[in-house]
Design an enzyme around this catalytic site. Structure first.
Site, mmCIF file in Angstrom:
data_model
loop_
_atom_site.group_PDB
_atom_site.id
_atom_site.type_symbol
_atom_site.label_atom_id
_atom_site.label_comp_id
_atom_site.label_asym_id
_atom_site.label_seq_id
_atom_site.Cartn_x
_atom_site.Cartn_y
_atom_site.Cartn_z
ATOM 1 N N LYS A 1 0.951 -1.270 -0.014
ATOM 2 C CA LYS A 1 0.038 -0.127 0.089
ATOM 3 C C LYS A 1 0.688 1.091 0.020
ATOM 4 C CE LYS A 1 -0.632 -0.088 4.972
ATOM 5 N NZ LYS A 1 0.217 0.878 5.445
ATOM 6 N N ARG B 1 1.561 -6.889 14.593
ATOM 7 C CA ARG B 1 0.931 -5.939 13.769
ATOM 8 C C ARG B 1 -0.085 -6.468 12.800
ATOM 9 N NH1 ARG B 1 6.224 -4.615 11.224
ATOM 10 N NH2 ARG B 1 5.312 -3.483 9.568
ATOM 11 N N ARG C 1 -6.935 3.716 11.501
ATOM 12 C CA ARG C 1 -6.466 2.301 11.751
ATOM 13 C C ARG C 1 -7.534 1.419 12.501
ATOM 14 N NH1 ARG C 1 -1.068 2.054 10.114
ATOM 15 N NH2 ARG C 1 0.122 0.209 10.660
ATOM 16 N N ARG D 1 11.506 -7.255 2.823
ATOM 17 C CA ARG D 1 11.834 -5.676 3.256
ATOM 18 C C ARG D 1 12.672 -5.676 4.528
ATOM 19 N NH1 ARG D 1 6.569 -2.359 4.878
ATOM 20 N NH2 ARG D 1 6.875 -3.108 6.815
ATOM 21 N N ARG E 1 13.928 -2.159 8.932
ATOM 22 C CA ARG E 1 12.987 -1.464 9.663
ATOM 23 C C ARG E 1 13.028 -2.107 10.907
ATOM 24 N NH1 ARG E 1 7.470 0.218 7.338
ATOM 25 N NH2 ARG E 1 6.475 -0.263 9.226
HETATM 26 P P1 ADP Z 1 3.076 -1.082 8.668
HETATM 27 O O1 ADP Z 1 1.635 -1.010 7.856
HETATM 28 O O2 ADP Z 1 3.711 -1.882 7.826
HETATM 29 O O3 ADP Z 1 2.725 -1.584 10.033
HETATM 30 P P2 ADP Z 1 3.096 1.840 8.985
HETATM 31 O O4 ADP Z 1 4.272 2.649 8.314
HETATM 32 O O5 ADP Z 1 1.617 1.932 8.411
HETATM 33 O O6 ADP Z 1 3.666 0.308 8.679
HETATM 34 O O7 ADP Z 1 3.011 1.745 10.623
HETATM 35 C C1 ADP Z 1 4.296 1.739 11.451
HETATM 36 C C2 ADP Z 1 3.721 1.803 12.751
HETATM 37 O O8 ADP Z 1 3.437 3.432 13.139
HETATM 38 C C3 ADP Z 1 2.740 1.033 13.493
HETATM 39 O O9 ADP Z 1 2.987 0.006 13.654
HETATM 40 C C4 ADP Z 1 2.215 1.802 14.506
HETATM 41 O O10 ADP Z 1 2.999 1.890 15.584
HETATM 42 C C5 ADP Z 1 2.535 3.396 14.069
HETATM 43 N N1 ADP Z 1 1.116 3.896 13.384
HETATM 44 C C6 ADP Z 1 0.918 4.127 12.141
HETATM 45 N N2 ADP Z 1 -0.015 4.580 11.857
HETATM 46 C C7 ADP Z 1 -0.944 4.490 13.052
HETATM 47 C C8 ADP Z 1 -2.339 4.974 13.389
HETATM 48 N N3 ADP Z 1 -3.102 5.282 12.511
HETATM 49 N N4 ADP Z 1 -2.565 4.726 14.710
HETATM 50 C C9 ADP Z 1 -1.687 4.272 15.660
HETATM 51 N N5 ADP Z 1 -0.343 3.959 15.405
HETATM 52 C C10 ADP Z 1 0.209 4.013 14.024
#
Ligand code: ADP
Length: 198
Positions: free
Chosen positions: A17, A148, A92, A131, A137
């Site tokens: 995404k 996650r 989310r 990745r 990461r």
């Molecule tokens: P991924 O989809 O691979 O988990 P993201 O870059 O979307 O990676 O998110 C990385 C981390 O950032 C999440 O695991 C969380 O800790 C935090 N995060 C991102 N977006 C949100 C959100 N909308 N609400 C709460 N935490 C978030």
């Protein structure tokens, strides 16, 4: 008439995404608002926010809803997002959906489409492991990935039915070449009168 491109891209970790979001946003000339990127940039820069969320991201937990929603609200209030944006990683969970709805309603706006990238769990896991090797990461450890994906299943997947009830979800097959998937998204958005991606 063109519809304002207020978009959300959603899908499990490893669905691609992030990559597709950037492509779509570039083609439509709208900013990507990725909460994960915002948090990571703050961690890297050592800001107060960054220090607050480092351990949370590392564990694969969610940053508190109020804090996350406030950050998104600030970002969406900037001028470049006035007529369109592509959200990646927010909302989310259903609480964040309510926060976003309330914010958008203040300017009589709403999301125009939700792009759901469908990828089988095995494929996501394969991509995530790759990745982890390529990008290193800190939340791409086996443990944080599993956590996650669980959060995605239990908290994020339910927001899809909320948006489905509004008739704005486009379910896109996320398996194929990058170009193929972008073309599928483009076709779905065009059908809603959003942009003309190439
Ligand atoms: P991924 O989809 O691979 O988990 P993201 O870059 O979307 O990676 O998110 C990385 C981390 O950032 C999440 O695991 C969380 O800790 C935090 N995060 C991102 N977006 C949100 C959100 N909308 N609400 C709460 N935490 C978030």
């Amino acid at each position: 008439m063109t519809t304002s491109a207020r978009l959300l891209i959603v899908g499990p970790q490893g669905s691609g995404k992030g990559t597709q979001g950037v492509r779509v946003a570039e083609a439509l000339n709208i900013p990507v608002v990725s909460t994960g990127d915002i948090f990571r940039a703050n961690i890297k820069a050592g800001t107060e926010l960054g220090q607050q969320v480092t351990a949370i991201l590392e564990a694969g937990d969610l940053v508190p809803d109020e804090l996350t929603s406030e950050i998104v609200r600030d970002r969406l209030s900037q001028e470049d997002a006035a007529d369109g944006f592509l959200l990646d990683g927010y909302p989310r969970n259903t609480t964040q959906v309510a926060h976003l709805d309330a914010f958008l309603a203040e300017s009589d706006a709403a999301l125009a489409a939700v792009i759901l990238l469908d990828v089988p769990r095995e494929e996501s896991l394969t991509r995530l492991r790759l990745r982890a090797v390529e990008q290193g990461r800190s939340d791409d450890t086996d443990e944080a990935i599993a956590h996650r994906l669980d959060i995605y299943e239990h908290e994020t997947a339910p927001i899809i039915s909320v948006y489905e009830q509004r008739g704005i979800v486009d379910r896109i097959d996320g398996v194929g070449s990058l170009d193929e998937i972008t073309a599928r998204i483009s076709a779905a958005l065009s059908a809603r009168g959003i942009g003309q991606l190439v």
